[in-house]
Design a protein around this motif. Sequence first.
Motif, PDB file in Angstrom:
ATOM      1  N   LYS A   1      58.576  35.327  24.634  1.00  0.00           N
ATOM      2  CA  LYS A   1      58.221  33.878  24.073  1.00  0.00           C
ATOM      3  C   LYS A   1      58.002  32.944  25.094  1.00  0.00           C
ATOM      4  CE  LYS A   1      61.437  34.691  20.055  1.00  0.00           C
ATOM      5  NZ  LYS A   1      62.653  34.351  18.795  1.00  0.00           N
ATOM      6  N   ILE A   2      58.711  32.770  25.912  1.00  0.00           N
ATOM      7  CA  ILE A   2      58.435  31.800  26.899  1.00  0.00           C
ATOM      8  C   ILE A   2      58.270  32.769  28.237  1.00  0.00           C
ATOM      9  CG2 ILE A   2      60.286  30.210  25.891  1.00  0.00           C
ATOM     10  CD1 ILE A   2      62.418  31.748  27.448  1.00  0.00           C
TER      11      ILE A   2
ATOM     12  N   THR B   1      64.555  28.797  37.616  1.00  0.00           N
ATOM     13  CA  THR B   1      64.950  28.969  35.919  1.00  0.00           C
ATOM     14  C   THR B   1      65.988  29.582  36.001  1.00  0.00           C
ATOM     15  OG1 THR B   1      62.550  29.438  35.153  1.00  0.00           O
ATOM     16  CG2 THR B   1      64.318  30.169  33.291  1.00  0.00           C
TER      17      THR B   1
ATOM     18  N   LYS C   1      70.736  20.116  31.814  1.00  0.00           N
ATOM     19  CA  LYS C   1      69.570  18.100  31.587  1.00  0.00           C
ATOM     20  C   LYS C   1      69.091  17.890  32.522  1.00  0.00           C
ATOM     21  CE  LYS C   1      69.894  18.252  26.542  1.00  0.00           C
ATOM     22  NZ  LYS C   1      70.528  17.482  24.638  1.00  0.00           N
TER      23      LYS C   1
ATOM     24  N   ASN D   1      63.755  21.904  31.600  1.00  0.00           N
ATOM     25  CA  ASN D   1      63.948  21.510  30.226  1.00  0.00           C
ATOM     26  C   ASN D   1      65.159  22.131  29.752  1.00  0.00           C
ATOM     27  OD1 ASN D   1      62.775  23.762  27.966  1.00  0.00           O
ATOM     28  ND2 ASN D   1      61.709  21.867  27.152  1.00  0.00           N
ATOM     29  N   VAL D   2      66.258  22.135  28.541  1.00  0.00           N
ATOM     30  CA  VAL D   2      66.964  23.523  28.081  1.00  0.00           C
ATOM     31  C   VAL D   2      66.937  23.433  27.200  1.00  0.00           C
ATOM     32  CG1 VAL D   2      69.404  23.344  28.210  1.00  0.00           C
ATOM     33  CG2 VAL D   2      67.877  21.982  30.427  1.00  0.00           C
ATOM     34  N   ARG D   3      66.825  24.519  26.521  1.00  0.00           N
ATOM     35  CA  ARG D   3      66.847  25.370  24.718  1.00  0.00           C
ATOM     36  C   ARG D   3      67.330  26.417  24.562  1.00  0.00           C
ATOM     37  NH1 ARG D   3      60.404  27.326  25.591  1.00  0.00           N
ATOM     38  NH2 ARG D   3      60.680  26.459  27.146  1.00  0.00           N
ATOM     39  N   HIS D   4      68.090  26.428  23.599  1.00  0.00           N
ATOM     40  CA  HIS D   4      68.929  27.908  23.125  1.00  0.00           C
ATOM     41  C   HIS D   4      67.518  28.848  22.357  1.00  0.00           C
ATOM     42  CE1 HIS D   4      72.184  25.674  24.050  1.00  0.00           C
ATOM     43  NE2 HIS D   4      72.835  25.869  24.143  1.00  0.00           N
ATOM     44  N   LEU D   5      68.090  30.158  22.742  1.00  0.00           N
ATOM     45  CA  LEU D   5      66.889  30.954  21.884  1.00  0.00           C
ATOM     46  C   LEU D   5      68.263  32.346  21.541  1.00  0.00           C
ATOM     47  CD1 LEU D   5      64.084  31.801  24.075  1.00  0.00           C
ATOM     48  CD2 LEU D   5      63.961  30.242  22.498  1.00  0.00           C
TER      49      LEU D   5
ATOM     50  N   LEU E   1      70.408  30.756  26.860  1.00  0.00           N
ATOM     51  CA  LEU E   1      69.811  29.626  27.219  1.00  0.00           C
ATOM     52  C   LEU E   1      69.515  29.657  28.009  1.00  0.00           C
ATOM     53  CD1 LEU E   1      72.855  26.837  28.052  1.00  0.00           C
ATOM     54  CD2 LEU E   1      71.303  27.690  30.381  1.00  0.00           C
TER      55      LEU E   1
ATOM     56  N   ALA F   1      67.135  27.439  31.356  1.00  0.00           N
ATOM     57  CA  ALA F   1      66.683  25.865  31.824  1.00  0.00           C
ATOM     58  C   ALA F   1      65.382  25.922  32.606  1.00  0.00           C
ATOM     59  CB  ALA F   1      67.799  25.654  32.176  1.00  0.00           C
ATOM     60  N   THR F   2      64.564  25.167  32.142  1.00  0.00           N
ATOM     61  CA  THR F   2      63.473  26.076  33.374  1.00  0.00           C
ATOM     62  C   THR F   2      63.480  24.867  33.846  1.00  0.00           C
ATOM     63  OG1 THR F   2      61.974  25.297  31.430  1.00  0.00           O
ATOM     64  CG2 THR F   2      62.484  27.495  31.435  1.00  0.00           C
TER      65      THR F   2
END
Length: 239
Positions: A62-63, A179, A198, A203-207, A221, A223-224
């Motif tokens: 995905k990322i 990352t 943050k 960039n911070v996201r949840h998958l 979590l 975080a990139t």
Amino acid sequence: MTSTPRGPDARPLKVRVKNARSRTSSSQKWLQRQLNDPYVAKARREGWRSRAAFKLIEMDEKIHVLRKGMRIVDLGAAPGGWSQVAAKKTGAADGHGKIVAIDLLEMDSVQGVMFAQMDFLEPSAPEKLFAMLDGKADLVMSDMAANTTGHKKTDHLKIVGLVELAADFARQVLAPNGTFIAKVFQGGTEGTLLADLKRDYTNVRHLKPSASRADSAELYLVATGFRGQADRPAGEDEA
């Protein structure tokens, strides 16, 4: 007592575990879940150390966090499923990049992966890691989970505390633009922790990979774009 799963999306006949006096009800439930989990069966067929390997594979699809030649730290690595995936995706198994797996427990060797049996919280851990990697890391990943007590509030605090410790370690060892990936649980990254991430990453996201069990509250979590210790927004010093 066995059935043959036809893949993660298949629906094989359910395996029933016979009652055994030596097993507690919780261990019986765990065993039945393992026997009926298609990802467990697929991991065995494909040679992965654990079903968790598919979670990292899916997140990378995905990322695209795993790249050839990366320097990677795998916290709480045993039994080694994530290290296996990282070694294959980055080419470490063929001599490209470097991967260090860290755990308090012993772990069987993985081709292309250096293993350090130690506590990542030891003051000397970052320096030992730099020596093994010949520099800072591009990725710190953690599939660790705190031992649960059954008391919801206590377990929540333990989960958040463990992620905070992993995040602090990542700040010490990551190279700029690095990352950080860590297992959390729903509701587990509020407040100070999320604000700090943050601040430190662009960039911070949840998958939630499909390989995560549907009835589990776990999330990952990601975080990139680590800003680096000297590259934080003005006025936001280390607490």
